[in-house]
Design an enzyme around this catalytic site. Sequence first.
Site, mmCIF file in Angstrom:
data_model
loop_
_atom_site.group_PDB
_atom_site.id
_atom_site.type_symbol
_atom_site.label_atom_id
_atom_site.label_comp_id
_atom_site.label_asym_id
_atom_site.label_seq_id
_atom_site.Cartn_x
_atom_site.Cartn_y
_atom_site.Cartn_z
ATOM 1 C CG HIS A 110 0.687 -8.720 -1.338
ATOM 2 N ND1 HIS A 110 1.360 -7.853 -0.506
ATOM 3 C CD2 HIS A 110 -0.343 -9.207 -0.593
ATOM 4 C CE1 HIS A 110 0.763 -7.810 0.674
ATOM 5 N NE2 HIS A 110 -0.269 -8.635 0.646
ATOM 6 C CG ASN A 203 11.591 -3.687 9.614
ATOM 7 O OD1 ASN A 203 11.585 -4.118 8.473
ATOM 8 N ND2 ASN A 203 10.985 -2.555 9.966
HETATM 9 C C1 BV8 Z 1 -7.698 -7.698 1.961
HETATM 10 C C2 BV8 Z 1 0.646 -5.259 -4.342
HETATM 11 C C3 BV8 Z 1 -9.885 -8.520 2.191
HETATM 12 C C4 BV8 Z 1 0.530 -3.943 -4.973
HETATM 13 C C5 BV8 Z 1 0.069 -4.820 -2.077
HETATM 14 C C6 BV8 Z 1 -7.963 -1.090 8.047
HETATM 15 C C7 BV8 Z 1 -7.359 -1.927 8.955
HETATM 16 C C8 BV8 Z 1 -6.822 -3.144 8.560
HETATM 17 C C9 BV8 Z 1 -6.863 -3.538 7.222
HETATM 18 C C10 BV8 Z 1 -7.453 -2.687 6.332
HETATM 19 C C11 BV8 Z 1 -8.010 -1.477 6.716
HETATM 20 N N1 BV8 Z 1 -8.502 -0.875 5.622
HETATM 21 C C12 BV8 Z 1 -8.271 -1.669 4.543
HETATM 22 C C13 BV8 Z 1 -7.660 -2.780 4.969
HETATM 23 C C14 BV8 Z 1 -7.253 -3.917 4.170
HETATM 24 C C15 BV8 Z 1 -5.997 -3.598 3.392
HETATM 25 C C16 BV8 Z 1 -4.940 -2.993 4.268
HETATM 26 O O1 BV8 Z 1 -4.271 -3.687 5.024
HETATM 27 N N2 BV8 Z 1 -4.774 -1.662 4.163
HETATM 28 C C17 BV8 Z 1 -3.798 -0.995 5.005
HETATM 29 C C18 BV8 Z 1 -2.935 -0.067 4.177
HETATM 30 C C19 BV8 Z 1 -4.545 -0.245 6.093
HETATM 31 N N3 BV8 Z 1 -5.523 -4.883 2.925
HETATM 32 C C20 BV8 Z 1 -5.994 -5.359 1.771
HETATM 33 O O2 BV8 Z 1 -6.738 -4.756 1.038
HETATM 34 C C21 BV8 Z 1 -5.555 -6.778 1.440
HETATM 35 N N4 BV8 Z 1 -6.712 -7.526 1.103
HETATM 36 O O3 BV8 Z 1 -7.712 -7.256 3.091
HETATM 37 O O4 BV8 Z 1 -8.704 -8.411 1.412
HETATM 38 C C22 BV8 Z 1 -10.749 -9.472 1.501
HETATM 39 C C23 BV8 Z 1 -11.279 -10.509 2.241
HETATM 40 C C24 BV8 Z 1 -12.119 -11.407 1.608
HETATM 41 C C25 BV8 Z 1 -12.401 -11.260 0.243
HETATM 42 C C26 BV8 Z 1 -11.836 -10.206 -0.481
HETATM 43 C C27 BV8 Z 1 -11.011 -9.303 0.137
HETATM 44 C C28 BV8 Z 1 -4.649 -6.799 0.227
HETATM 45 C C29 BV8 Z 1 -3.378 -6.085 0.526
HETATM 46 C C30 BV8 Z 1 -2.432 -6.270 -0.653
HETATM 47 C C31 BV8 Z 1 -2.242 -4.948 -1.339
HETATM 48 N N5 BV8 Z 1 -1.171 -5.100 -2.324
HETATM 49 N N6 BV8 Z 1 1.005 -5.008 -2.992
HETATM 50 C C32 BV8 Z 1 1.862 -3.501 -5.428
HETATM 51 O O5 BV8 Z 1 2.883 -3.984 -4.915
HETATM 52 O O6 BV8 Z 1 1.855 -2.628 -6.304
HETATM 53 S S1 BV8 Z 1 0.531 -4.266 -0.551
HETATM 54 C C33 BV8 Z 1 2.044 -3.496 -0.636
HETATM 55 O O7 BV8 Z 1 2.326 -3.139 0.719
HETATM 56 C C34 BV8 Z 1 3.221 -4.348 -1.039
HETATM 57 O O8 BV8 Z 1 2.895 -5.693 -1.329
HETATM 58 C C35 BV8 Z 1 4.103 -4.300 0.204
HETATM 59 O O9 BV8 Z 1 4.867 -5.415 0.357
HETATM 60 C C36 BV8 Z 1 3.050 -4.231 1.203
HETATM 61 C C37 BV8 Z 1 3.410 -3.988 2.610
HETATM 62 O O10 BV8 Z 1 4.357 -2.980 2.648
HETATM 63 P P1 BV8 Z 1 5.803 -3.400 3.205
HETATM 64 O O11 BV8 Z 1 6.287 -4.581 2.457
HETATM 65 O O12 BV8 Z 1 5.734 -3.524 4.675
HETATM 66 O O13 BV8 Z 1 6.628 -2.164 2.765
HETATM 67 P P2 BV8 Z 1 6.718 -0.778 3.524
HETATM 68 O O14 BV8 Z 1 7.317 0.215 2.603
HETATM 69 O O15 BV8 Z 1 5.422 -0.473 4.177
HETATM 70 O O16 BV8 Z 1 7.748 -1.072 4.705
HETATM 71 C C38 BV8 Z 1 9.078 -1.389 4.386
HETATM 72 C C39 BV8 Z 1 9.736 -1.747 5.693
HETATM 73 O O17 BV8 Z 1 11.070 -2.136 5.423
HETATM 74 C C40 BV8 Z 1 9.802 -0.583 6.676
HETATM 75 O O18 BV8 Z 1 9.420 -1.022 7.956
HETATM 76 C C41 BV8 Z 1 11.274 -0.187 6.668
HETATM 77 O O19 BV8 Z 1 11.717 0.221 7.952
HETATM 78 C C42 BV8 Z 1 11.940 -1.493 6.311
HETATM 79 N N7 BV8 Z 1 13.219 -1.327 5.612
HETATM 80 C C43 BV8 Z 1 13.565 -0.360 4.726
HETATM 81 N N8 BV8 Z 1 14.835 -0.569 4.319
HETATM 82 C C44 BV8 Z 1 15.269 -1.713 4.936
HETATM 83 C C45 BV8 Z 1 14.240 -2.190 5.758
HETATM 84 N N9 BV8 Z 1 14.374 -3.288 6.513
HETATM 85 C C46 BV8 Z 1 15.551 -3.940 6.448
HETATM 86 N N10 BV8 Z 1 16.595 -3.536 5.697
HETATM 87 C C47 BV8 Z 1 16.489 -2.436 4.929
HETATM 88 N N11 BV8 Z 1 17.531 -2.042 4.181
#
Ligand code: BV8
Length: 230
Positions: A110, A203
Amino acid sequence: MAIESIVILTGAGISAESGIRTFRASDGMWENHNVDDVATPEAFERNPHLVHRFYNERRQQLLSPEIGPNLSHYALAELEEAFPGNVLVVTQNIDDLHERAGSKNLLHMHGELLNVRCKESGVIYPVEGDAQPEDLCPCCGASGNLRPDIVWFGELPMHMQQIYSALEACDLFVSIGTSGHVYPAAGFVEVANASGALTVELNLEPSRVESSFDQRIYGPASEVVPEFVN
Ligand code: BV8
């Protein structure tokens, strides 16, 4: 089954104990910013100042002295060093904590917070302080061309070819600190399952795709990861 190739996916949870907020926790940064206002190409076209400010704030936090790798980052770097086979870390995170802990075989799918990228040429430049829309691009000399080197929603993540090849060849896939919300990363476990790898989720709590894993171990990464690695 002898394990020769390991792919490790990390998400924001691995950096949580380093003091970097996750995305979807109650205090997640998305709370005071709507994804559509700061993490899409349209947002950048609409308001480059706001988007640069959002990443400048996160870059300043990352560069502050109290932020550093935690035991889970070091455990992965030690695994890469000690394991006779191949270890690849694929991170969704844009921080440099894996690098600072010593990981070498690492892909930022990313993007990277410490870089900006020229919209025209794609050339990447390191940035220490704040980036502004007015900054002149070193390669084309124009202002307005430098964007955060970040993959926004709707954009294709980086290194996907290399990642899928590694997933298809791995014997062990470990997912650490990710909620399984964001695709394509959340779908990697299925690719690993299809290639016959053992799949493990480490996790704090079950992710959205927890049922796809062969094994699940829950707890803070700084405890669970070193234990799993050793
Ligand atoms: C793409 C950069 C296509 C920005 C980021 C519907 C269904 C499926 C997919 C989609 C949909 N609608 C849209 C989509 C696609 C979309 C997507 O997935 N949306 C989701 C929200 C529904 N995806 C995209 O757009 C991707 N691109 O699909 O392109 C394409 C194809 C061809 C040609 C062109 C395009 C691009 C996605 C990238 C977006 N950018 N980051 C920034 O950082 O500012 S994503 C962002 O979320 C971060 O990178 C982050 O890493 C990522 C995922 O989040 P997590 O890392 O999981 O973090 P989160 O807070 O969610 O969870 C933390 C976890 O840690 C929790 O589970 C928690 O319990 C745990 N935790 C907390 N503390 C601890 C711990 N674990 C262990 N120890 C601890 N102490």
